[in-house]
Structures are given as structure tokens and as C-alpha cells.
Design a protein around this motif. Structure first.
Motif, mmCIF file in Angstrom:
data_model
loop_
_atom_site.group_PDB
_atom_site.id
_atom_site.type_symbol
_atom_site.label_atom_id
_atom_site.label_comp_id
_atom_site.label_asym_id
_atom_site.label_seq_id
_atom_site.Cartn_x
_atom_site.Cartn_y
_atom_site.Cartn_z
ATOM 1 N N GLN A 172 7.554 -10.058 -6.671
ATOM 2 C CA GLN A 172 7.890 -8.484 -6.824
ATOM 3 C C GLN A 172 6.767 -7.928 -5.882
ATOM 4 O O GLN A 172 7.190 -6.444 -5.266
ATOM 5 C CB GLN A 172 7.872 -8.186 -7.899
ATOM 6 N N TRP A 173 5.773 -8.029 -6.081
ATOM 7 C CA TRP A 173 4.164 -7.020 -5.517
ATOM 8 C C TRP A 173 4.846 -7.274 -4.083
ATOM 9 O O TRP A 173 4.764 -6.309 -3.004
ATOM 10 C CB TRP A 173 3.064 -7.947 -5.428
ATOM 11 N N ILE A 174 5.175 -8.679 -3.063
ATOM 12 C CA ILE A 174 5.383 -8.811 -1.731
ATOM 13 C C ILE A 174 6.716 -8.281 -1.517
ATOM 14 O O ILE A 174 6.789 -7.539 -0.501
ATOM 15 C CB ILE A 174 6.165 -10.540 -1.485
ATOM 16 N N ASP A 175 7.930 -8.032 -2.218
ATOM 17 C CA ASP A 175 8.960 -7.510 -1.826
ATOM 18 C C ASP A 175 8.283 -5.953 -1.731
ATOM 19 O O ASP A 175 8.561 -5.180 -0.695
ATOM 20 C CB ASP A 175 9.733 -7.575 -3.147
ATOM 21 N N ALA A 176 7.604 -5.086 -2.841
ATOM 22 C CA ALA A 176 6.173 -3.939 -2.406
ATOM 23 C C ALA A 176 6.144 -3.761 -1.044
ATOM 24 O O ALA A 176 5.296 -2.690 -1.251
ATOM 25 C CB ALA A 176 5.838 -3.007 -3.696
ATOM 26 N N LYS A 177 5.730 -4.873 -0.266
ATOM 27 C CA LYS A 177 4.528 -5.017 0.522
ATOM 28 C C LYS A 177 3.213 -4.829 -0.117
ATOM 29 O O LYS A 177 2.488 -3.792 1.005
ATOM 30 C CB LYS A 177 4.799 -3.906 1.299
ATOM 31 N N VAL A 178 2.438 -5.838 -1.230
ATOM 32 C CA VAL A 178 1.309 -5.763 -0.949
ATOM 33 C C VAL A 178 1.213 -7.617 -1.350
ATOM 34 O O VAL A 178 2.033 -7.973 -1.889
ATOM 35 C CB VAL A 178 0.696 -4.848 -2.076
ATOM 36 N N LEU A 179 0.191 -7.839 -0.846
ATOM 37 C CA LEU A 179 -0.285 -9.301 -0.726
ATOM 38 C C LEU A 179 -0.871 -8.970 -1.084
ATOM 39 O O LEU A 179 -2.509 -9.191 -1.181
ATOM 40 C CB LEU A 179 -0.036 -9.636 0.968
ATOM 41 N N LEU A 180 -1.023 -10.475 -2.592
ATOM 42 C CA LEU A 180 -2.652 -11.033 -3.024
ATOM 43 C C LEU A 180 -1.970 -12.090 -3.058
ATOM 44 O O LEU A 180 -1.585 -12.918 -3.000
ATOM 45 C CB LEU A 180 -2.640 -10.412 -4.354
ATOM 46 N N VAL A 181 -3.560 -13.315 -3.823
ATOM 47 C CA VAL A 181 -3.275 -14.373 -3.214
ATOM 48 C C VAL A 181 -3.157 -15.166 -5.658
ATOM 49 O O VAL A 181 -4.150 -14.957 -5.821
ATOM 50 C CB VAL A 181 -4.224 -14.761 -3.367
ATOM 51 N N PRO A 182 -2.169 -15.480 -5.683
ATOM 52 C CA PRO A 182 -2.205 -16.213 -6.922
ATOM 53 C C PRO A 182 -3.153 -17.081 -7.314
ATOM 54 O O PRO A 182 -3.621 -17.913 -6.431
ATOM 55 C CB PRO A 182 -0.838 -16.701 -6.587
ATOM 56 N N GLY A 183 -3.237 -16.799 -8.521
ATOM 57 C CA GLY A 183 -3.976 -17.387 -9.305
ATOM 58 C C GLY A 183 -3.896 -19.260 -9.105
ATOM 59 O O GLY A 183 -5.143 -20.198 -9.653
ATOM 60 N N TRP A 184 -3.172 -19.525 -9.231
ATOM 61 C CA TRP A 184 -2.648 -20.568 -9.541
ATOM 62 C C TRP A 184 -3.126 -21.678 -7.993
ATOM 63 O O TRP A 184 -3.187 -23.223 -7.740
ATOM 64 C CB TRP A 184 -0.652 -20.835 -9.670
ATOM 65 N N MET B 268 3.034 -4.274 5.601
ATOM 66 C CA MET B 268 2.357 -5.604 4.756
ATOM 67 C C MET B 268 1.203 -5.436 4.709
ATOM 68 O O MET B 268 0.429 -4.946 5.747
ATOM 69 C CB MET B 268 3.105 -7.207 4.897
ATOM 70 N N ILE B 269 0.902 -5.043 3.457
ATOM 71 C CA ILE B 269 -0.649 -4.589 2.969
ATOM 72 C C ILE B 269 -1.816 -4.979 2.820
ATOM 73 O O ILE B 269 -1.205 -5.775 1.706
ATOM 74 C CB ILE B 269 -1.433 -3.307 2.789
ATOM 75 N N SER B 270 -2.113 -6.698 3.164
ATOM 76 C CA SER B 270 -2.551 -8.153 2.450
ATOM 77 C C SER B 270 -3.993 -7.685 1.489
ATOM 78 O O SER B 270 -5.016 -6.889 3.013
ATOM 79 C CB SER B 270 -2.825 -8.770 3.558
ATOM 80 N N ARG C 65 0.783 0.095 -4.430
ATOM 81 C CA ARG C 65 2.040 -0.479 -5.016
ATOM 82 C C ARG C 65 1.739 -1.153 -5.479
ATOM 83 O O ARG C 65 3.219 -1.622 -6.410
ATOM 84 C CB ARG C 65 2.102 -1.046 -3.259
ATOM 85 N N PHE C 66 0.380 -1.906 -6.003
ATOM 86 C CA PHE C 66 0.251 -3.027 -6.675
ATOM 87 C C PHE C 66 0.911 -2.445 -7.965
ATOM 88 O O PHE C 66 1.451 -2.630 -9.097
ATOM 89 C CB PHE C 66 -1.242 -3.105 -6.652
ATOM 90 N N ALA C 67 -0.132 -1.162 -8.549
ATOM 91 C CA ALA C 67 0.233 -0.145 -9.700
ATOM 92 C C ALA C 67 1.666 0.189 -9.747
ATOM 93 O O ALA C 67 2.078 -0.232 -10.979
ATOM 94 C CB ALA C 67 -0.739 0.658 -9.373
ATOM 95 N N SER C 68 2.271 0.553 -9.317
ATOM 96 C CA SER C 68 3.881 0.528 -8.953
ATOM 97 C C SER C 68 4.357 -0.636 -9.901
ATOM 98 O O SER C 68 5.428 -0.400 -10.604
ATOM 99 C CB SER C 68 3.792 1.416 -7.971
#
Lengths: 522, 522
Positions: free
Chosen positions: B456-468, A42-44, B511-514
């Protein structure tokens, strides 16, 4: 390493004690995300942590006494990011998970399991920045506004200073030479509805059960068992009327043998096993339901400036305390954790016990010095032989100037733990007090006399702490000696022997005694 | 040394903002006794402090980067009880007076006076163990249950996690590329009685005005002045309807020049004076009445594990915060204070500014790396030229696969401070979103779509923080996109560039962009 007893039960679900505010805490959503960070590859781009390459501190080292406590014997300890055998320094400099460093937390858990031996198996540990903060979190966990907190008849003022503005009241319980009396406690509980109509029955007992501040007394095993059984009894027969015991215990390891008048006991080191066995057990040792919240601290055993201690409690309470920790304090200081952990690891658990043994002997010598100084100026008689009703410990008499007879001046329980001697004065023979008592315009002669006496000591350059600092807060209408139902014709002051030197103790007690002689006209 | 402006007024009496609980705090009676300890020749048998000869730590030293921040250049600092030119180590290991070490407190006061230049003359400083704890003390100082706290339209979740269980609500204020809009704030205040009948008008504004978490935006001087004037205006014309500004400002010194698309700006060190002048000023700089409570922290500038920061506020607020400190936390960790103070003294104030300059350039490089990575996968267009109404900063477009035309995917304000990029997605062209929107059984398509995209991002191994995570809490009935009156057909995520390496940023953004391309079917 940990020897958690396997033949003991798990904690009960005691969640009915948790208040509305604490129930409504949710885990920080940001903490949820941690699970995904652990995914392989995972890239965080999620965490908001500062980058550790930008922390200026690169290496930390300190010199400490070795566990024997001998001043010449020093050890050197170094923390850096290079060493393989320990948590790297950068970990202590970064944000933590709010539980405190895992290695240190596990050390505290092992120590508790091995030394205090709780009577249930799923107790947990959470680090905190000192017992002051720990108590504030416990109040915020358990108490609802307007309720009463069970406490000792004289109680620790800083604990109270927290609860008064929150709208809580004290429900003080009568004490003897071992602290809170179980019969008095049962009396408070069983008559609550009559004595406090419309008020919620108290469900939190706060006490310092070793070397209590201010009373100086230590509660023995039998008394603890009886009080614990009361907590359970009320839970068993009266639904949700059980109570939680909050054991604020900074002086636990500063327990020492009883003082014997003129015995000149020589303090000696014993085996660690013998030392541990000699200690009055923690309430945890009787706790087979998880209803004790223990507040442990390194303030008195290592240094107060560390601002480091730990909760021991059942998993339900620990989880809620962790939620509060996340939004109120986060982890204790990283440097403090790093220093304490590496020192304990260097010393080993056995070495720490050796350190604690030596520590308690140091404070024992100070206690002995102070009571010996009392004996230079007063005739000390065991309470049982003193003829004074309801006296505990030792009664101090003054000889009349004509050599004919004596007057009892004060009594005290020689502490077998902690740092304090709580002195109870008998005022009935004091001329000035009698004068105040006879004056009908004076509402509270005990209070007025105590204030005058205190100032006389200050003028003689000896400073004590007045007993009124420790009166439990029961509301504006219960402040006077009468309204508090305190014993008439008595007054209390607290002595401390932790800081002054032997010479200062002797000189201070001499000044104290000379004011007393003058005031009692003896 | 301190250059407190002499031509500025003293603080107003703003004590009408202090809540009932805080008003009812009394100084600990034990603190009163301190005055007598200072009498010449006094023998104190009163204090309950452990004896410093029984502290095991005898010497503390550390290695740190010098103020240039260059990794090879290290300095050694040692603390002991022997050195004459500094506070002895034992002082940091003992209980303090709850204000924090005097030398360090004065350092912070001087630094504030010289660098932030408040517009009144009697501001004070109180040390605290980190902004998390500081904010909890400010809420306990000012807020009453059930009231609303003014905050940014997206706000820091940990600050909120504190106030929700206490029974407070958020009163969010609309933002633009500089944070809270003054016209929107005035609108909330002037229409309060109609929009929130029977509810107390909010009197506390909480904000992170530099590199806000999560929005990443920094508020300029002019906006600050307008907001400050509103606080005063309401105080002047409408009795006791003024408000207090709580400036939670850990990123203040991590401000950097604006990002320019494809400019490849090379960050350079400037003079300290130029650096300080380049920073958006603190609200304190406009504060001529003492209505700003500033929460300052060493967490982002030295290390979070220090758990050390300081309040700057008017004397009335500081005194009440000190009362809370006495019963809730006491002093911050002694080792943390000792390390921070001795490092700052060694570096000098000029050196600390040099350190901060370097620090902000490091974070600026990381910001640039992330936005440059965006530009590898999206066409970045300044919002003003994008044709997208209400967009701030930069809009990112995707080229259609046939090369004919583009679709706007997201916009963001390039941060000029802090660690975060707040990305606002335009969902109206997303096929999956349109499908969800058309399904009348789905109450909140924005929310559902965001959840799917995040996974989907997590499945693609990139972790963001959701806005909610950052939605202000307005009660159970105001959770959905509609009920919050959020912009329809949009969704937010937070990126952070503080921790990943350049390679990780590039790969993560790829990964994010893809995932985005796949989701938008472009």
C-alpha cells in the motif's frame, strides 16, 4: 560497437559444476527493493546510502602517458560532477550495484567481443578487484572440500596458497614447451578412478596459458583447441564428467615473437590488426559452450595498484559470482574504476592496443637482454640439436676447462610471453650433487642440492626463486622429488626480467654463471 | 605521535578461537624471499612485478572540501613521483605487501590510539577494502560450519547473506533502546546446552553498536562494559567458552545528541575534545584482553566508493587476517589509499575530527527533519509516559476521528547515531489485521499484514524497507512470527533519512501517514 558473433550458439547450462555453498546464495533482499526505487514519483525512505553532498572529493584529475607510451607525451584527464559526457565523479564515490560501473563493464565486454572473439554469444562480464580475488571467488563457486584441481605441473603459488587451507589438492598435468599436454591431461582424466580411488574426478582446470608463472611458456592455438575438445568430449560421452577451464590471463597482451639465438631481432610496431592476429588466442575463442571462466586484469597492462580486472564467463556463472561479490567485496574501488575508464575512453580501443603493443615490446627487450646475457656465459644450443632427450627450447652448455667437450647445465623455453624464464638444471654431472646422491642418509638429494645452490647465489648477491615454491600440493606424503614423481637429477629455478635494468640483468647473470661454474667445477 | 597507553596490559593468547581453515594458512613462500631482496648490493632476478616505468599514470590530483565542510572552500592536493614529502605515486600503483600502505596504516593506528584508546597496548591495524570484505574475512577466521553467531535481534542482512550459505546460524539476542541486552546475552549463553543440545556454544558476537542497521540504536558505555565483562567472565570461569566481539562500526563518528520532542535543538560545533568525549566509546576502550575485532571504514565518513577501511585487533588475529588477505584480496586499491591518505594528511587529525563533527550534524538535521515530520501527523509521546508496556523511545498515537481517545500506532527509538529509524507497529487495533488474525487458514497474520501494508505504501509512492529483511536466520523451521518467538501483533519497517531531501522526507512521511490512517480506519 560490439561485434558479438551472431552465428555462434548460446552457452550450455553448466550449473552442475556449481558447488553447494554457491547454490545456496540468495540475492540480498535489499537489492530486490531497487526495482521499486525506479517507479516514477517514488519517494524512497529505504536506501541506507550516505549523501553524496557529504563526500569531500569534488574533482579528480590525472596526467597519463598517451597511448604511444612515449615519455614526453602526456595527456590530462579530469573527472568532476559537472561534465555531461561521462559518468559523474560522485557515481564512482557512491556504493555501486556490485557489477562494477556499467560503462566500464560494457567497455570490457566490447573489448572481449572484438579482440578475443568468444565462440558463443551470451558471455557476460563482471568487474572484480584483481585476479587474486577473482580466483578465490571461482574456487568458492566450483570446488567442494577434498576435491582435486587440475593444474600445470608447476603452478602459481598464490593460487595454491588459497586452495590448500580450503582442503583441496592439486592434480598436476605434465607440461612441455607449450604448457599442459593434452595427452597427459586425457591420461589423468581417463585413469582417475584407478589412480585416485574414491576421489571425485577433477572438474576444474586452472592455468595461466600465456607466459605462465613460473614456467614462462605460452600455449598455442592448436593445443588450446585440443584441451577444449577434451573438456567437451568428457561432457559428451560421460555424463557430468566434463570440466571447466579457468584461464588466469594477466599476461595475454604481453606476448611477443619467439627468441632466436643470436638473431638480434629488432622489435617493431605493426598494425593493431596484425598485433591482435599474432597473439595466441584465448580459450574463449574456442568456447562454444560457455565452459571457460576467464580472469582478466589491468594489473600488468596499466598498474597492479588499481586492483581492477574482470571475469568473462557464461551468464549462469556470472550470476553466482555476482551473488558472492555482493557479500564478499562489493564493487572494485571507485577511483580505480574512474581512472581506468577515463583513460581507456581517452585513448580509445585502438590507442589501448597501441599501448599494449608498446608494452609487450618493452618486455620483449628485457627477455632478449636476459637470454643474450646467458649466451655470454654459456653455449646455447636449440634443444632439438642438443642431443639431450626430453629437453624443450634451448640447452645451455659449459665448455670444459681443457676445451675438450661440453657439459649440459640447464635448459629453458625462451618465453614468448610474460615475465619469467623457468630454468631446468641437469644435476647428474655436478660433483656436489653426486656426493649427496651417494649418501644414503639423504632422502632427497635434488632438494638438498637445490637449497645449497640457491644459498650460494644469495651469497654471490643474485636472487632467484627456487623451483620448490611452485610444486603443486598433493598432500603431505607427496612432497619429495621421488614422491612427486619428478624427473630425477633435475632442479628448477625461476628468473624474472621485468624489474631489473639491463645492467642489473647482465651483472646478475654474470654472478649466476660464476656460481654455476664453481659448483660444476668447470 | 601515538599515545598508546603504557599502563595497560598486552593481549591474551586467544588463538583457540581461530578455526581449522585459518590455522592451516601458510605465508606465501614468495613473501619469504623479501628478506633477501633487502641485502645490500643484491641483484634480484626474482620478483614478478611489472616495471613502474610502464605505468601510464604519472600524476594524480584532486580537489576536496576543506575540513570545515563548507561548500565554497576547496583545497587542491597533488600526488606525483617527484615530491619528497610523501609516498611517491608509483608506490600506490605497484603491488603492496598486503598490509596496506605503511603511512596510512600508521595514521589509522595513531588515530585509534588517540581517539578510541584501547585498553591493551599491542593492538594492530590492517587495511581492508571495506567492511563487507572485512566481515567475510572475520567469519573465515573464526567460524566453523554449523555453528551459531550471536547477533542483534534484528541484524544487518548483508552480513547474514554471507553466513547463511556457509552453513552458520544466527543466535539472536533480545534488544532494548541500547541494542543487545546483557541479561539476555547471558541467558542465551548460560542456557545454551539446554536450548541447543549438541550444538557448539557460540563464540562470536557480531554487532553494529552505533546507529545499528536496522534498529538505529546506539549502545552506551555502561552496557558495553557489561557485555565485555560477560565475554571475559565466560573465559575466566569456563575454559574456552569465552567469546569474541566483532564491532562493525561504520557509523561511529555519526553519533549525535538525543532527540527531544518539540525541542528544536540547534546543532552546534564544539571543541574536538568535547566531540570525542561525547561519543559512546568503542568496545576497544574496554578491551584489556584483545578480544574485540573492530571493523572500521571510510565508507560513511569519506565515500563508500573508496572501498577502504581497517581492522583493529590483537596481533594474533591480525597475522591470520593478513594471511587471508594475501590470497583473497591483496592490498586495497592504490588510488583509494593515495587519495584518503593525502586528504587526511592535508586536513590533519584535528581537521578530520572537525569534518566528522560537521558530518554528524548534517545527519542529525536529517534525523530531526524526519521525526519532526512524524510529529506533524501523529501525536508523539515519550514511551515512559505512553502507558504502552515494553515500549522504548517514543510512541506515536493517532487521534480518533471523533476526537475521543487515541490509538497507539507505532513506537521507535529516536536514533542518536547512524541513518535509520526502526519503527515497531502495534497491529492489535488494525481492522484488516484483526480480520487476518481471525482467519484460521492464515498461518502468519503478522507477516501477511506487513506485506499488504508495504505494498500500500508502494502504491502511495513511498518506499520503506520491510522488517522481515532483518530477521536473523535460524533455519527453515524458524521463519514465521511464532517460530521466531517474535512479539505477536507487531510488525517492523525501517526508515532511512540519509538520502532524501527535507521536502522528500516531509512528503514521504505524509504519504506514509495517510496510508496508515486509511489502514487503521482512523
Amino acid at each position: 560497437m560490439t561485434s558479438i558473433a551472431t552465428n555462434v550458439p548460446s552457452a550450455l547450462d553448466l550449473s552442475h559444476h556449481i558447488n553447494t555453498r554457491s547454490r545456496s546464495r540468495h540475492p540480498s533482499p535489499l537489492k530486490d527493493i531497487l526495482q521499486f526505487m525506479a517507479y516514477e514519483g517514488m519517494i524512497s525512505l529505504s536506501g541506507g546510502l550516505p549523501h553524496p553532498s557529504l563526500f569531500p572529493i569534488r574533482q579528480l584529475s590525472f596526467t597519463a602517458l598517451n597511448s604511444s607510451g612515449k615519455s614526453g607525451e602526456l595527456i590530462e584527464i579530469e573527472l568532476s560532477d559537472k561534465k555531461e559526457d561521462q559518468d559523474p565523479l560522485a557515481k564512482f564515490l557512491q556504493y555501486g550495484n556490485c557489477k562494477g560501473n556499467d560503462t566500464l563493464r560494457n567497455w570490457c565486454l566490447d573489448f572481449t567481443a572484438n579482440i578475443l572473439r568468444p565462440a558463443y554469444n551470451d558471455f557476460e562480464v563482471l568487474l572484480h578487484p584483481g585476479n587474486t580475488n577473482a580466483w578465490s571467488k571461482v574456487v568458492a563457486l566450483l570446488c567442494e572440500e577434498g576435491e582435486h584441481i587440475l593444474c600445470e605441473a608447476v603452478t602459481y603459488p598464490s593460487a595454491q596458497a588459497l586452495w590448500i587451507p580450503e582442503g583441496y589438492f592439486a592434480a598436476p598435468v605434465a607440461m612441455d614447451g607449450q604448457g599442459i599436454r593434452d595427452d597427459a591431461l586425457e591420461d589423468v582424466l581417463s585413469t582417475w578412478e584407478e589412480t585416485h580411488p574414491g576421489k571425485r574426478r577433477p572438474h576444474v582446470l586452472y592455468l595461466v596459458s600465456v607466459g605462465s608463472n613460473p614456467s614462462g611458456v605460452t600455449m598455442g592455438a592448436e593445443r588450446r583447441k585440443k584441451i577444449y575438445d577434451l573438456a567437451v568430449k568428457y561432457g559428451k560421452y560421460l555424463r557430468a564428467l566434463d570440466f571447466i577451464i579457468v584461464e588466469d590471463d594477466p599476461y595475454f597482451f604481453i606476448q611477443f615473437p619467439d627468441y632466436e639465438i643470436n638473431a638480434k631481432t629488432v622489435a617493431a610496431m605493426v598494425s593493431n590488426e596484425e598485433f591482435v592476429t599474432s597473439l595466441a588466442p584465448s580459450f574463449l575463442h574456442f568456447d562454444f559452450q560457455g565452459r571457460v571462466i576467464r580472469l582478466d586484469s589491468f594489473s600488468k597492462t596499466l598498474a597492479p595498484g588499481m586492483r581492477l580486472g574482470y571475469f568473462v564467463a557464461n551468464p549462469i556463472f556470472i550470476e553466482r559470482l555476482l551473488r558472492a561479490t555482493e557479500v564478499e567485496t562489493q564493487d572494485p574501488s571507485g577511483p580505480s574504476q574512474a581512472i581506468v575508464l577515463s583513460l581507456l575512453e581517452k585513448w580509445t580501443m585502438g590507442g589501448y592496443l597501441e599501448w599494449l603493443q608498446n608494452l609487450r615490446l618493452q618486455y620483449m627487450r628485457r627477455r632478449d637482454c636476459m637470454i643474450d646475457a646467458f649466451s655470454q656465459h654459456f653455449q646455447l644450443v636449440p634443444a632439438a640439436k642438443s642431443g639431450i632427450p626430453d629437453a624443450f627450447g634451448i640447452v645451455a652448455f659449459l665448455l670444459h676447462s681443457d676445451g675438450q667437450g661440453t657439459t649440459p647445465i640447464f635448459s629453458f623455453v625462451p618465453p614468448s610471453g610474460g615475465m619469467f624464464i623457468w630454468v631446468n638444471f641437469y644435476l647428474s654431472k655436478n660433483p656436489r650433487f653426486k656426493q649427496l646422491q651417494a649418501d644414503s642418509s639423504i632422502a632427497d638429494p635434488e632438494d638438498k642440492f637445490s637449497g645449497e645452490l640457491w644459498r650460494q647465489w644469495i651469497d654471490a648477491k643474485v636472487l632467484l626463486v627456487p623451483g620448490w615454491y611452485y610444486h603443486p600440493w598433493q598432500g603431505e606424503d607427496k612432497k619429495s622429488t621421488k614422491a612427486r614423481a619428478a624427473t630425477p637429477e633435475t632442479s628448477n629455478f625461476r628468473f624474472s626480467y621485468s624489474m631489473p635494468s639491463e645492467e642489473e640483468i647482465q651483472q646478475g647473470v654474470e654472478r649466476f654463471a660464476s656460481v654455476v661454474k664453481h659448483s660444476w667445477e668447470l
